[in-house]
Scaffold this motif. Structure first.
Motif, PDB file in Angstrom:
ATOM      1  N   LEU A 143       9.360  -0.497  -7.406  1.00  0.00           N
ATOM      2  CA  LEU A 143       8.880  -0.968  -6.116  1.00  0.00           C
ATOM      3  C   LEU A 143       8.090   0.147  -5.445  1.00  0.00           C
ATOM      4  N   ILE A 144       7.010  -0.211  -4.755  1.00  0.00           N
ATOM      5  CA  ILE A 144       6.298   0.735  -3.900  1.00  0.00           C
ATOM      6  C   ILE A 144       6.258   0.106  -2.512  1.00  0.00           C
ATOM      7  N   ILE A 145       7.029   0.683  -1.594  1.00  0.00           N
ATOM      8  CA  ILE A 145       7.251   0.092  -0.276  1.00  0.00           C
ATOM      9  C   ILE A 145       6.553   0.975   0.753  1.00  0.00           C
ATOM     10  N   ILE A 146       5.531   0.416   1.413  1.00  0.00           N
ATOM     11  CA  ILE A 146       4.578   1.204   2.200  1.00  0.00           C
ATOM     12  C   ILE A 146       4.759   0.915   3.684  1.00  0.00           C
ATOM     13  N   GLY A 147       4.733   1.974   4.493  1.00  0.00           N
ATOM     14  CA  GLY A 147       4.975   1.835   5.927  1.00  0.00           C
ATOM     15  C   GLY A 147       3.818   1.268   6.727  1.00  0.00           C
ATOM     16  N   GLY A 148       2.741   0.868   6.066  1.00  0.00           N
ATOM     17  CA  GLY A 148       1.578   0.307   6.750  1.00  0.00           C
ATOM     18  C   GLY A 148       0.466   1.327   6.913  1.00  0.00           C
ATOM     19  N   ALA A 149      -0.732   0.844   7.207  1.00  0.00           N
ATOM     20  CA  ALA A 149      -1.903   1.686   7.489  1.00  0.00           C
ATOM     21  C   ALA A 149      -2.150   2.726   6.408  1.00  0.00           C
ATOM     22  N   GLU A 150      -1.975   2.314   5.154  1.00  0.00           N
ATOM     23  CA  GLU A 150      -2.207   3.243   4.046  1.00  0.00           C
ATOM     24  C   GLU A 150      -3.706   3.481   3.865  1.00  0.00           C
ATOM     25  N   ASP A 151      -4.034   4.680   3.397  1.00  0.00           N
ATOM     26  CA  ASP A 151      -5.429   5.068   3.185  1.00  0.00           C
ATOM     27  C   ASP A 151      -6.090   4.150   2.150  1.00  0.00           C
ATOM     28  N   LYS A 152      -7.221   3.544   2.525  1.00  0.00           N
ATOM     29  CA  LYS A 152      -7.972   2.679   1.613  1.00  0.00           C
ATOM     30  C   LYS A 152      -9.384   3.197   1.379  1.00  0.00           C
ATOM     31  N   LYS A 153      -9.737   4.341   1.960  1.00  0.00           N
ATOM     32  CA  LYS A 153     -11.122   4.790   1.916  1.00  0.00           C
ATOM     33  C   LYS A 153     -11.316   6.114   1.204  1.00  0.00           C
ATOM     34  N   GLU A 154     -10.352   7.010   1.275  1.00  0.00           N
ATOM     35  CA  GLU A 154     -10.556   8.352   0.728  1.00  0.00           C
ATOM     36  C   GLU A 154      -9.839   8.479  -0.619  1.00  0.00           C
ATOM     37  N   ASP A 155      -8.811   9.322  -0.712  1.00  0.00           N
ATOM     38  CA  ASP A 155      -8.141   9.502  -1.996  1.00  0.00           C
ATOM     39  C   ASP A 155      -7.271   8.305  -2.374  1.00  0.00           C
ATOM     40  N   TYR A 189      -8.702  -5.402  -0.406  1.00  0.00           N
ATOM     41  CA  TYR A 189      -7.853  -4.780  -1.434  1.00  0.00           C
ATOM     42  C   TYR A 189      -8.474  -4.916  -2.823  1.00  0.00           C
ATOM     43  N   ILE A 190      -9.139  -6.020  -3.092  1.00  0.00           N
ATOM     44  CA  ILE A 190      -9.816  -6.160  -4.388  1.00  0.00           C
ATOM     45  C   ILE A 190     -10.809  -5.019  -4.583  1.00  0.00           C
ATOM     46  N   ARG A 191     -11.594  -4.718  -3.541  1.00  0.00           N
ATOM     47  CA  ARG A 191     -12.584  -3.632  -3.644  1.00  0.00           C
ATOM     48  C   ARG A 191     -11.894  -2.295  -3.936  1.00  0.00           C
ATOM     49  N   VAL A 192     -10.769  -2.041  -3.274  1.00  0.00           N
ATOM     50  CA  VAL A 192     -10.063  -0.770  -3.499  1.00  0.00           C
ATOM     51  C   VAL A 192      -9.529  -0.702  -4.928  1.00  0.00           C
ATOM     52  N   PHE A 193      -8.842  -1.755  -5.359  1.00  0.00           N
ATOM     53  CA  PHE A 193      -8.223  -1.729  -6.691  1.00  0.00           C
ATOM     54  C   PHE A 193      -9.281  -1.658  -7.791  1.00  0.00           C
ATOM     55  N   GLU A 194     -10.404  -2.329  -7.600  1.00  0.00           N
ATOM     56  CA  GLU A 194     -11.479  -2.246  -8.596  1.00  0.00           C
ATOM     57  C   GLU A 194     -12.104  -0.858  -8.608  1.00  0.00           C
ATOM     58  N   ARG A 195     -12.252  -0.258  -7.434  1.00  0.00           N
ATOM     59  CA  ARG A 195     -12.792   1.101  -7.377  1.00  0.00           C
ATOM     60  C   ARG A 195     -11.882   2.093  -8.085  1.00  0.00           C
ATOM     61  N   LEU A 196     -10.576   1.842  -8.022  1.00  0.00           N
ATOM     62  CA  LEU A 196      -9.611   2.720  -8.684  1.00  0.00           C
ATOM     63  C   LEU A 196      -9.497   2.434 -10.179  1.00  0.00           C
ATOM     64  N   GLY A 197     -10.177   1.387 -10.647  1.00  0.00           N
ATOM     65  CA  GLY A 197     -10.270   1.156 -12.081  1.00  0.00           C
ATOM     66  C   GLY A 197      -9.406   0.060 -12.648  1.00  0.00           C
ATOM     67  N   ALA A 198      -8.727  -0.732 -11.803  1.00  0.00           N
ATOM     68  CA  ALA A 198      -7.906  -1.822 -12.324  1.00  0.00           C
ATOM     69  C   ALA A 198      -8.768  -2.808 -13.113  1.00  0.00           C
TER      70      ALA A 198
END
Length: 281
Positions: free
Chosen positions: A8-20, A55-64
């Motif tokens: 599980l990856i449980i995130i507190g919200g407002a996670e970085d989607k633009k930089e690293d 999120y699709i744009r982020v995951f595709e940029r990361l190589g999924a």
């Protein structure tokens, strides 16, 4: 390649989607890296297309390899063949933010719910941010006042999806001052471990061990073997709790869910009595 462990990856919200994108990057890596097949569950949000495509744009940029939206506006959608087929092929399942009550009202106890739990047991990684984090336990905080002292009436609890049973999770924790409402939830529910996750921070759960990643901290409240005045007060009166344990763990620290012990960033068990003694010498 999928792991045999439940992750599980449980995130507190407002996670970085633009930089690293440290947290989302870790999700993609654990879900299979460049072979990851990710579905984005948008039940919580009123803007499923906009949020999902972001999120699709982020995951595709990361190589999924593949990232697609599974939107469920109604419970009928949660039995659609296309949604069930997408889940059956997914190596990573990501729940967006929004309203956690929407997730459970639409998905809980449906064919889709059972399919997601089956993939989770088979090794697919489940992740969720904000509302998607709140619904991870079997009992979740539906809503509640922030920045207040613990009282019975400040929170409403409801059933979660049960990926991490026996705990309570709150998100946007430091930013919204939610210690009081987390303690209120713990005292009212049959759970004695609470996790408050800061924004752009996540707890990664594998084999009953939690690891902290991201820029903030996770606050852990352990109310096992404590005293409280729950049986003595009226609804609008303040709660008392004595003997609770509090841990605040930043990036690199871990927590063992079985022994309830923090693990330092050097890998050693945090024996508080020994550490306190050495610090004072």
């Amino acid at each position: 390649m999928e792991s045999n462990s439940k992750q599980l990856i449980i995130i507190g919200g407002a996670e970085d989607k633009k930089e690293d994108c440290e947290i989302l990057r870790e999700f993609v890596r654990r879900a299979g890296g460049t072979k990851a097949r990710i579905i984005i569950m948008t039940a919580a949000t009123e803007l499923p297309r906009e949020v999902g495509e972001n999120y699709i744009r982020v995951f595709e940029r990361l190589g999924a390899e593949d990232a697609r939206i599974v939107d469920t506006e109604t419970r009928d959608d949660a039995s659609s063949s296309s949604a069930l087929e997408a889940v059956s092929k997914a190596t990573g399942i990501f729940f967006t933010g929004g309203d956690q009550a929407r997730i459970t009202s639409v998905i809980k106890d449906t064919e889709l719910d059972r399919a997601i739990h089956k993939r989770f047991a088979e090794g697919a990684v489940i992740a969720g941010t904000s509302a998607g984090a709140a619904m991870m336990p079997d009992k979740m905080i539906v809503e509640g006042d922030s920045q207040t002292n613990p009282r019975i009436e400040i929170i409403e609890m409801g059933p979660g999806l049960g990926f991490l049973p026996g705990v309570v999770i709150d998100q946007h924790f430091l930013q919204r001052g939610r210690l009081g409402r987390l303690i209120s939830a713990l005292i009212q529910e049959p759970a004695d471990l609470g996790f408050g996750i800061d924004e752009n921070t996540a707890m990664v759960v594998t084999d009953r061990q939690v690891e902290i990643i991201g820029e903030g901290s996770v606050t852990i409240v352990d109310v096992e073997d404590t005293y409280d005045n729950m049986g003595e007060i009226l609804k609008d009166e303040a709660l008392a709790i004595c003997g609770a344990k509090l841990h605040i763990l930043p990036r690199g620290y871990k927590f063992n869910l079985e022994t309830r012990q923090p693990i330092l960033n050097n890998g050693s068990i945090a024996d508080v009595s020994v550490l306190a003694g050495s610090a004072n010498t």
